[in-house]
Design a protein around this motif. Structure first.
Motif, PDB file in Angstrom:
ATOM      1  N   THR A 138       5.954   0.473   2.038  1.00  0.00           N
ATOM      2  CA  THR A 138       7.156   1.070   1.456  1.00  0.00           C
ATOM      3  C   THR A 138       8.155   0.025   0.982  1.00  0.00           C
ATOM      4  N   VAL A 139       8.036  -1.210   1.429  1.00  0.00           N
ATOM      5  CA  VAL A 139       8.919  -2.266   0.934  1.00  0.00           C
ATOM      6  C   VAL A 139       8.161  -3.229   0.023  1.00  0.00           C
ATOM      7  N   GLY A 140       6.925  -2.842  -0.369  1.00  0.00           N
ATOM      8  CA  GLY A 140       6.196  -3.621  -1.352  1.00  0.00           C
ATOM      9  C   GLY A 140       5.491  -4.844  -0.834  1.00  0.00           C
ATOM     10  N   ASP A 141       5.360  -4.995   0.480  1.00  0.00           N
ATOM     11  CA  ASP A 141       4.697  -6.174   1.033  1.00  0.00           C
ATOM     12  C   ASP A 141       3.226  -5.847   1.282  1.00  0.00           C
ATOM     13  N   GLU A 142       2.396  -6.025   0.240  1.00  0.00           N
ATOM     14  CA  GLU A 142       0.991  -5.641   0.327  1.00  0.00           C
ATOM     15  C   GLU A 142       0.224  -6.529   1.304  1.00  0.00           C
ATOM     16  N   ALA A 143       0.528  -7.837   1.298  1.00  0.00           N
ATOM     17  CA  ALA A 143      -0.193  -8.750   2.182  1.00  0.00           C
ATOM     18  C   ALA A 143       0.053  -8.416   3.644  1.00  0.00           C
ATOM     19  N   ALA A 144       1.310  -8.125   3.982  1.00  0.00           N
ATOM     20  CA  ALA A 144       1.623  -7.770   5.373  1.00  0.00           C
ATOM     21  C   ALA A 144       0.968  -6.455   5.758  1.00  0.00           C
ATOM     22  N   ALA A 145       0.905  -5.525   4.831  1.00  0.00           N
ATOM     23  CA  ALA A 145       0.254  -4.247   5.119  1.00  0.00           C
ATOM     24  C   ALA A 145      -1.228  -4.438   5.356  1.00  0.00           C
ATOM     25  N   GLN A 146      -1.864  -5.260   4.519  1.00  0.00           N
ATOM     26  CA  GLN A 146      -3.290  -5.529   4.705  1.00  0.00           C
ATOM     27  C   GLN A 146      -3.535  -6.219   6.040  1.00  0.00           C
ATOM     28  N   PRO A 204       7.906  11.768   1.810  1.00  0.00           N
ATOM     29  CA  PRO A 204       8.894  10.686   1.668  1.00  0.00           C
ATOM     30  C   PRO A 204       8.297   9.369   1.169  1.00  0.00           C
ATOM     31  N   PHE A 205       6.968   9.237   1.235  1.00  0.00           N
ATOM     32  CA  PHE A 205       6.332   7.995   0.817  1.00  0.00           C
ATOM     33  C   PHE A 205       5.752   8.093  -0.595  1.00  0.00           C
ATOM     34  N   ALA A 210       4.323   3.817  -6.960  1.00  0.00           N
ATOM     35  CA  ALA A 210       4.704   2.496  -7.481  1.00  0.00           C
ATOM     36  C   ALA A 210       3.673   1.450  -7.101  1.00  0.00           C
ATOM     37  N   LEU A 211       3.145   1.549  -5.896  1.00  0.00           N
ATOM     38  CA  LEU A 211       2.154   0.577  -5.432  1.00  0.00           C
ATOM     39  C   LEU A 211       0.883   0.672  -6.262  1.00  0.00           C
ATOM     40  N   GLU A 212       0.427   1.909  -6.520  1.00  0.00           N
ATOM     41  CA  GLU A 212      -0.780   2.053  -7.328  1.00  0.00           C
ATOM     42  C   GLU A 212      -0.540   1.564  -8.748  1.00  0.00           C
TER      43      GLU A 212
END
Length: 305
Positions: free
Chosen positions: A3-11, A67-68, A74-76
């Motif tokens: 939700t804050v755009g941090d793809e690396a941290a999510a992965q 809510p997400f 945006a992520l996709e």
């Protein structure tokens, strides 16, 4: 993280969870949510174990993800529009050992930074959406709770547990009806009021074994009577009823934690040679069953170490 755009941290968080497949119900829910957002569902293998909540209320469950929606869309969009930078986020190739396929791999030296070459100047960072964006839920926001009580016990119980875990993360140790955090919970959904005992029981701290044994003589709403050595497996193994129902084998624990513990007992575990604790104990003596039962109580914050 997403939700804050941090793809690396999510992965990275996903890798640490060791999630390599979803349940059939989870896959169905992912498809419903993706269709609701107008995006492609994530590509994850589907396992054979079923989730306890079933698929009867997928639409109701899908609403909890609304809510997400903006963040997911945006992520996709970003994922499709920008080329993946392997120098920043290298990935193991599909089919790599130890279930690494598709995950992040250690960075490798780029040809542009080899000996004698000037390193490229860093690109201007693209600001990612932050906590201040109104459409992004903050990490400390309460869980999404429907105004009306869910139509099934499975969905209702999942929401109650989410609220209890949110309170626990906030350091809340008890709810007093009518004041403070209890009012926040009621504002989430008036129907939650009758379930405050279940939430309070989940928030309660660990006790000594003697205290848990004594509590078993005082049933209370929000709690279950749990047998340290599980009843049915013990009966099937030929242990006596006097052992199984002895005061030393009976403890009172949070209903919500009881559900968590039951899930742990039926889940394959490397500590037990890849077997679930329940299967591991199938041919074990009483002492070993007691040891594992107490270990479970400690693991789920019921028994003091």
């Amino acid at each position: 993280y997403l939700t804050v755009g941090d793809e690396a941290a999510a992965q990275n968080a996903l890798d640490l969870s060791k999630l390599d497949r979803v349940s059939p119900e989870g896959a169905a829910l992912m498809s419903v949510v993706a269709a609701r957002f107008g995006i492609e569902p994530a590509a994850l293998p589907v396992g054979g174990l079923s989730a306890p909540w079933g698929t009867g209320n997928l639409t109701v469950l899908a609403r909890l993800f609304d809510p997400f929606a903006a963040a997911a869309i945006a992520l996709e969009r970003d994922w499709l529009e920008k080329e993946w930078d392997e120098t920043k986020h290298p990935r193991w190739p599909q089919g790599a050992p130890a279930r690494q396929g598709g995950r992040f791999a250690p960075g490798q030296q780029s040809p542009s930074t080899s000996a004698g070459a000037e390193p490229p100047s860093p690109a201007e960072p693209t600001p990612s959406p932050g906590i201040g964006h109104n459409w992004l839920p903050r990490p400390d926001d309460p869980p999404v709770v429907p105004e009306e009580e869910p139509p099934t016990a499975q969905l209702r119980n999942a929401i109650i547990k989410d609220v209890a875990m949110w309170l626990l993360r906030r350091g809340v140790l008890a709810l007093v009806p009518g004041v403070g955090e209890a009012l926040v919970v009621i504002q989430l959904g008036v129907w939650l009021y009758q379930y405050l005992p279940f939430i309070n029981a989940y928030l309660s701290g660990p006790k000594t074994l003697a205290e848990l044994n004594a509590d078993a003589a005082r049933p209370a709403k929000g709690y279950d009577i749990h047998h340290i050595v599980e009843q049915n497996p013990a009966r099937g193994a030929g242990f006596s009823e006097s052992q199984i129902e002895s005061p030393e084998n009976r403890v009172r624990i949070s209903t919500l934690k009881h559900w968590e513990m039951n899930g742990w007992y039926s889940t394959p575990n490397n500590d037990f040679g890849g077997l679930s604790p329940r299967l591991y104990l199938r041919d074990k003596d009483w002492a070993e069953r007691v040891r594992v039962g107490r270990e479970a109580l400690v693991r789920f914050g019921v028994l003091k170490q």
